[in-house]
Enzyme design. Structure first.
Site, PDB file in Angstrom:
ATOM      1  N   HIS A   1      -4.454   5.297  33.861  1.00 42.75           N
ATOM      2  CA  HIS A   1      -3.448   3.935  33.891  1.00 42.75           C
ATOM      3  C   HIS A   1      -2.770   3.730  32.518  1.00 42.75           C
ATOM      4  O   HIS A   1      -2.921   4.524  31.699  1.00 42.75           O
ATOM      5  CB  HIS A   1      -4.569   2.881  34.297  1.00 42.75           C
ATOM      6  CG  HIS A   1      -5.319   2.533  33.000  1.00 42.75           C
ATOM      7  ND1 HIS A   1      -6.506   3.174  32.897  1.00 42.75           N
ATOM      8  CD2 HIS A   1      -5.190   1.390  32.112  1.00 42.75           C
ATOM      9  CE1 HIS A   1      -7.271   2.639  31.771  1.00 42.75           C
ATOM     10  NE2 HIS A   1      -6.521   1.447  31.349  1.00 42.75           N
TER      11      HIS A   1
ATOM     12  N   CYS B   1     -11.177   0.999  33.979  1.00 39.75           N
ATOM     13  CA  CYS B   1     -10.444   1.706  33.138  1.00 39.75           C
ATOM     14  C   CYS B   1     -11.110   3.261  33.037  1.00 39.75           C
ATOM     15  O   CYS B   1     -10.372   4.153  32.332  1.00 39.75           O
ATOM     16  CB  CYS B   1     -10.733   0.891  31.708  1.00 39.75           C
ATOM     17  SG  CYS B   1      -9.811  -0.328  31.623  1.00 39.75           S
TER      18      CYS B   1
ATOM     19  N   HIS C   1      -3.668   6.124  29.378  1.00 44.06           N
ATOM     20  CA  HIS C   1      -4.973   6.936  28.994  1.00 44.06           C
ATOM     21  C   HIS C   1      -5.721   6.655  29.906  1.00 44.06           C
ATOM     22  O   HIS C   1      -5.648   6.080  31.080  1.00 44.06           O
ATOM     23  CB  HIS C   1      -5.252   5.912  27.656  1.00 44.06           C
ATOM     24  CG  HIS C   1      -5.884   4.719  27.880  1.00 44.06           C
ATOM     25  ND1 HIS C   1      -7.012   4.093  27.297  1.00 44.06           N
ATOM     26  CD2 HIS C   1      -5.396   3.602  28.505  1.00 44.06           C
ATOM     27  CE1 HIS C   1      -7.306   2.960  27.546  1.00 44.06           C
ATOM     28  NE2 HIS C   1      -6.244   2.312  28.304  1.00 44.06           N
TER      29      HIS C   1
ATOM     30  N   GLU D   1      -3.636  -4.927  24.233  1.00 41.88           N
ATOM     31  CA  GLU D   1      -3.620  -4.051  25.288  1.00 41.88           C
ATOM     32  C   GLU D   1      -3.234  -4.791  26.463  1.00 41.88           C
ATOM     33  O   GLU D   1      -2.533  -4.043  27.467  1.00 41.88           O
ATOM     34  CB  GLU D   1      -5.321  -3.428  25.571  1.00 41.88           C
ATOM     35  CG  GLU D   1      -5.253  -2.530  26.539  1.00 41.88           C
ATOM     36  CD  GLU D   1      -6.606  -1.773  26.663  1.00 41.88           C
ATOM     37  OE1 GLU D   1      -6.930  -0.731  25.976  1.00 41.88           O
ATOM     38  OE2 GLU D   1      -7.562  -2.507  27.237  1.00 41.88           O
TER      39      GLU D   1
ATOM     40  N   HIS E   1       5.263   6.204  25.494  1.00 39.83           N
ATOM     41  CA  HIS E   1       5.417   6.997  26.736  1.00 39.83           C
ATOM     42  C   HIS E   1       4.801   8.352  26.981  1.00 39.83           C
ATOM     43  O   HIS E   1       4.942   9.471  27.375  1.00 39.83           O
ATOM     44  CB  HIS E   1       6.839   7.103  27.413  1.00 39.83           C
ATOM     45  CG  HIS E   1       7.655   6.025  27.798  1.00 39.83           C
ATOM     46  ND1 HIS E   1       8.010   4.912  27.101  1.00 39.83           N
ATOM     47  CD2 HIS E   1       7.618   5.613  29.115  1.00 39.83           C
ATOM     48  CE1 HIS E   1       8.312   4.023  27.900  1.00 39.83           C
ATOM     49  NE2 HIS E   1       8.370   4.457  29.212  1.00 39.83           N
TER      50      HIS E   1
ATOM     51  N   HIS F   1      -0.677   0.914  29.881  1.00 43.32           N
ATOM     52  CA  HIS F   1      -0.386  -0.353  29.153  1.00 43.32           C
ATOM     53  C   HIS F   1       0.852  -0.575  28.515  1.00 43.32           C
ATOM     54  O   HIS F   1       1.304   0.505  28.127  1.00 43.32           O
ATOM     55  CB  HIS F   1      -1.474  -0.923  28.254  1.00 43.32           C
ATOM     56  CG  HIS F   1      -2.890  -0.866  28.790  1.00 43.32           C
ATOM     57  ND1 HIS F   1      -3.229  -1.868  29.732  1.00 43.32           N
ATOM     58  CD2 HIS F   1      -3.831   0.194  28.792  1.00 43.32           C
ATOM     59  CE1 HIS F   1      -4.843  -1.494  29.966  1.00 43.32           C
ATOM     60  NE2 HIS F   1      -5.057  -0.264  29.477  1.00 43.32           N
TER      61      HIS F   1
END
EC number: 4.-.-.-
Length: 143
Positions: free
Chosen positions: A27, A23, A14, A129, A71, A29
């Site tokens: 990137h 952010c 996201h 997260e 994914h 998580h």
């Protein structure tokens, strides 16, 4: 009343377009998701003594949450830049999922709650997260 919870993990990309920190960039998580359900114990039958069978929780969460998000590139469908990136990824046959909010942990926790409550008596969603950062959404806070 009894509370039980089951934990899941999924990987997702996201970005937070317009954020004043790192952010802002695309990137990913590895998220941890805890789904808490509340109810009375089942009195009879093969599930006596349970609130719900953990396998039933797993099946519902997989179908309605992790299959969508794992994914994938999740994006806010109200943000022009994020929509442009999603469109490019979709043209390349990549997995995307549009959300009705910014893809913060807080926003995603509300979305996940809304996705699950038609199927499970969800009382809380905890979404991690990073290994050290998580949020908790207790149902109906946004109504």
């Amino acid at each position: 009343m009894m509370k039980i919870a089951k934990e899941f993990t999924f990987d997702m990309a996201h970005m937070l377009d317009g954020h004043d920190g790192k952010c802002h960039n695309l990137h990913g998580h590895t998220y941890t998701l805890q789904v808490e359900v509340t109810g009375d114990l089942i009195a009879t039958g093969s599930k006596a003594g349970m609130v719900l069978d953990y396998g039933d929780i797993k099946r519902v969460v997989k179908e309605h949450v992790t299959a969508k998000l794992d994914h994938a590139f999740a994006y806010f469908d109200g943000n022009e830049n994020e929509c442009r990136i999603a469109k490019l990824l979709e043209e390349m046959n990549r997995k995307t999922v549009a959300l009705p909010c910014r893809t913060t942990a807080e926003g995603m926790a509300i979305v996940i709650y809304d996705w699950l409550t038609p199927y499970l008596p969800v009382s809380a969603i905890r979404l991690g997260e990073t290994p050290t950062s998580f949020c908790e959404y207790v149902g109906d806070m946004h109504d």
